[in-house]
Design a protein around this motif. Structure first.
Motif, PDB file in Angstrom:
ATOM      1  N   TRP A 119      34.505  41.059  81.061  1.00  0.00           N
ATOM      2  CA  TRP A 119      35.179  42.089  81.817  1.00  0.00           C
ATOM      3  C   TRP A 119      35.728  41.585  82.877  1.00  0.00           C
TER       4      TRP A 119
ATOM      5  N   GLU B 230      39.311  49.047  74.360  1.00  0.00           N
ATOM      6  CA  GLU B 230      38.114  49.574  75.476  1.00  0.00           C
ATOM      7  C   GLU B 230      37.939  51.027  75.178  1.00  0.00           C
TER       8      GLU B 230
ATOM      9  N   CYS C  26      38.589  44.132  78.615  1.00  0.00           N
ATOM     10  CA  CYS C  26      37.796  43.154  77.967  1.00  0.00           C
ATOM     11  C   CYS C  26      38.507  42.078  77.604  1.00  0.00           C
TER      12      CYS C  26
END
Length: 125
Positions: free
Chosen positions: A36, A6, A96
């Motif tokens: 997410w 990320e 994520c």
């Protein structure tokens, strides 16, 4: 095995915007649904948004609907989270995640197979 990284977190004032990115490597990105999640201090990890493999089916937590948008670019092996109208309560570490069941996303963290290391988002009032 899928590696997820990320980026894009930071400090922003309330009402501002940020775009998070999650770059994937290791396997064919389009074979995975993506999600997410976020975790605020002292709280459990919470669902934010999810997308199926093609980006044609998405879902959001009620707290972010109308403000956040998940999208993906399979050619770039990247999923994004556009965050607008940010609030102090959006402050958290954002993660994520990739799900092998590519045909649909999920709001349940236990249904994801791979996770990134997280990126900090801080919204000041």
């Amino acid at each position: 095995q899928v590696q997820l990284v990320e980026s894009g977190g930071g400090l922003v004032q309330a009402g501002g915007s940020l775009r998070l990115s999650c770059a994937a490597s290791g396997r064919t990105f389009s074979n995975y649904a993506m999600g997410w999640f976020r975790q605020a201090p002292g709280k459990e990890r919470a669902f934010v948004a999810t997308s199926n493999w093609s980006g044609t089916a998405t879902d959001y937590a009620d707290s972010v609907k109308g403000r956040f948008t998940i999208s993906r670019d399979n050619a770039k092996n990247t999923v994004y989270l556009q965050m607008n109208s940010l609030k102090p309560e959006d402050t958290a570490v954002y993660y994520c995640a990739a799900r092998k069941a590519y045909y649909r996303g999920s709001s349940y963290s236990r249904e994801y197979d791979y996770w990134g290391q997280g990126t900090q988002v801080t919204v000041s009032s």
